[in-house]
Write a protein that holds these residues in place. Structure first.
Motif, PDB file in Angstrom:
ATOM      1  N   LEU A   1      25.872  34.840 -46.503  1.00  0.00           N
ATOM      2  CA  LEU A   1      27.129  33.932 -47.797  1.00  0.00           C
ATOM      3  C   LEU A   1      26.860  33.866 -49.070  1.00  0.00           C
ATOM      4  CD1 LEU A   1      29.851  32.139 -47.082  1.00  0.00           C
ATOM      5  CD2 LEU A   1      28.713  30.092 -47.144  1.00  0.00           C
TER       6      LEU A   1
ATOM      7  N   GLY B   1      20.285  24.852 -48.406  1.00  0.00           N
ATOM      8  CA  GLY B   1      21.512  24.768 -47.559  1.00  0.00           C
ATOM      9  C   GLY B   1      21.603  23.055 -47.453  1.00  0.00           C
TER      10      GLY B   1
ATOM     11  N   LYS C   1      33.655  22.790 -40.503  1.00  0.00           N
ATOM     12  CA  LYS C   1      33.549  23.627 -41.115  1.00  0.00           C
ATOM     13  C   LYS C   1      32.223  24.173 -41.068  1.00  0.00           C
ATOM     14  CE  LYS C   1      36.128  20.589 -44.817  1.00  0.00           C
ATOM     15  NZ  LYS C   1      37.197  21.459 -44.431  1.00  0.00           N
ATOM     16  N   ALA C   2      30.824  24.521 -42.264  1.00  0.00           N
ATOM     17  CA  ALA C   2      30.463  25.485 -42.281  1.00  0.00           C
ATOM     18  C   ALA C   2      29.100  25.242 -41.375  1.00  0.00           C
ATOM     19  CB  ALA C   2      29.545  25.648 -43.234  1.00  0.00           C
TER      20      ALA C   2
ATOM     21  N   THR D   1      30.628  35.633 -51.544  1.00  0.00           N
ATOM     22  CA  THR D   1      31.078  35.261 -52.032  1.00  0.00           C
ATOM     23  C   THR D   1      31.209  35.277 -53.749  1.00  0.00           C
ATOM     24  OG1 THR D   1      30.589  33.242 -51.125  1.00  0.00           O
ATOM     25  CG2 THR D   1      30.921  33.070 -54.003  1.00  0.00           C
TER      26      THR D   1
ATOM     27  N   ARG E   1      23.108  31.137 -44.916  1.00  0.00           N
ATOM     28  CA  ARG E   1      23.230  30.931 -46.367  1.00  0.00           C
ATOM     29  C   ARG E   1      23.536  32.557 -47.497  1.00  0.00           C
ATOM     30  NH1 ARG E   1      22.508  29.441 -51.038  1.00  0.00           N
ATOM     31  NH2 ARG E   1      20.974  31.116 -51.408  1.00  0.00           N
TER      32      ARG E   1
ATOM     33  N   GLY F   1      25.344  22.831 -45.468  1.00  0.00           N
ATOM     34  CA  GLY F   1      25.717  23.856 -44.991  1.00  0.00           C
ATOM     35  C   GLY F   1      24.733  25.299 -45.634  1.00  0.00           C
ATOM     36  N   PHE F   2      25.304  25.627 -46.660  1.00  0.00           N
ATOM     37  CA  PHE F   2      25.778  26.423 -47.802  1.00  0.00           C
ATOM     38  C   PHE F   2      25.522  26.164 -49.176  1.00  0.00           C
ATOM     39  CE2 PHE F   2      29.617  25.033 -47.374  1.00  0.00           C
ATOM     40  CZ  PHE F   2      30.331  25.314 -49.091  1.00  0.00           C
TER      41      PHE F   2
ATOM     42  N   GLN G   1      38.712  31.070 -48.604  1.00  0.00           N
ATOM     43  CA  GLN G   1      37.615  30.826 -47.239  1.00  0.00           C
ATOM     44  C   GLN G   1      36.580  31.737 -47.398  1.00  0.00           C
ATOM     45  OE1 GLN G   1      39.487  27.612 -46.218  1.00  0.00           O
ATOM     46  NE2 GLN G   1      37.528  26.486 -45.911  1.00  0.00           N
TER      47      GLN G   1
ATOM     48  N   SER H   1      33.672  33.689 -45.492  1.00  0.00           N
ATOM     49  CA  SER H   1      32.940  32.763 -44.618  1.00  0.00           C
ATOM     50  C   SER H   1      30.925  34.110 -44.829  1.00  0.00           C
ATOM     51  CB  SER H   1      32.881  33.304 -43.250  1.00  0.00           C
ATOM     52  OG  SER H   1      32.239  32.684 -41.966  1.00  0.00           O
TER      53      SER H   1
ATOM     54  N   HIS I   1      32.579  19.733 -48.671  1.00  0.00           N
ATOM     55  CA  HIS I   1      32.762  21.543 -48.600  1.00  0.00           C
ATOM     56  C   HIS I   1      31.220  22.271 -49.591  1.00  0.00           C
ATOM     57  CE1 HIS I   1      37.377  21.412 -49.039  1.00  0.00           C
ATOM     58  NE2 HIS I   1      36.695  21.633 -48.032  1.00  0.00           N
TER      59      HIS I   1
END
Length: 212
Positions: A117, A37, A59-60, A121, A114, A31-32, A185, A187, A28
């Motif tokens: 995102l 990332g 996932k990412a 978020t 990234r 990648g980010f 979640q 993206s 989790h």
């Protein structure tokens, strides 16, 4: 489930004190999390101090299948002999491997996705809170909207789907009793319009279920 981020610095300090190995499942975070990332170890400032890192390609890095284990050569050599996936002839499909390598290449070349995102978020967390819903505080793109009642969490998720937003309601035993939630979640692919649409749906559904 809560979008919390482990205090790896303290864990690494303990491991060094007691001469222990440190292993993380970074599914989790790969990648980010972190400025480039790379994951939780970059985010917490302990790059190069984690002995074994496992993660996912699902996932990412693109949402396909497969995963990876990273570590010192001696550890990887041992796992190639003893790790269960290597006991079978199955392997990750070549298109998944190619797509995952391309995703890693994109992450290494630029932080644009990234950064987007992170901005998405931050916006969603603030907007959902301002709309009157309760979320677990934090900075992670996993945003748990706390419902409490298990049955209500399922009604909430079903109503959201009717409004065009796909989210999942989680309840015991996946989460503790009384801590049912709808997990969102975020993206980098979400536009501002997407997020505004989702927030509006959350606010409407929250009001509808208050009255029911």
């Amino acid at each position: 489930m809560d979008g919390t981020i482990a205090d790896l610095k303290s864990i690494v300090d303990l491991a060094e004190k007691y001469d222990a190995l440190t292993m993380i499942d970074d599914a989790h975070a790969t990648g980010f999390l972190g400025p480039k990332g790379r994951g939780t170890h970059e985010y917490r400032g302990v790059l190069g101090k984690i002995d074994i890192i496992t993660g996912t390609l699902g996932k990412a890095l693109g949402g396909a299948s497969g995963g990876f284990t990273s570590g010192r050569k001696e550890i990887v050599d041992l796992l190639r002999q003893r790790s269960r996936p290597y006991l079978f002839s199955n392997t990750i499909a070549p298109p998944v491997v190619a797509a995952s390598l391309k995703a890693l290449e994109m992450l290494s070349a630029s932080t644009e996705l990234r950064d987007k995102l992170e901005a998405n978020t931050k916006y969603l967390r603030e907007a959902v809170t301002n709309a009157g819903l309760t979320i677990k505080p934090g900075v992670h793109p996993i945003v748990p909207i706390m419902i409490g009642d298990a049955a209500k969490s399922q009604k909430f998720a079903a109503r959201m789907l009717e409004k065009g937003v796909y989210v999942i309601g989680f309840f015991y035993p996946v989460v503790p009793h009384g801590a049912a939630r709808v997990r969102v979640q975020v993206s980098a692919a979400h536009s501002c319009e997407d997020l505004e649409f989702a927030v509006q749906a959350f606010a409407e559904t929250n009001e509808e279920l208050k009255e029911s």
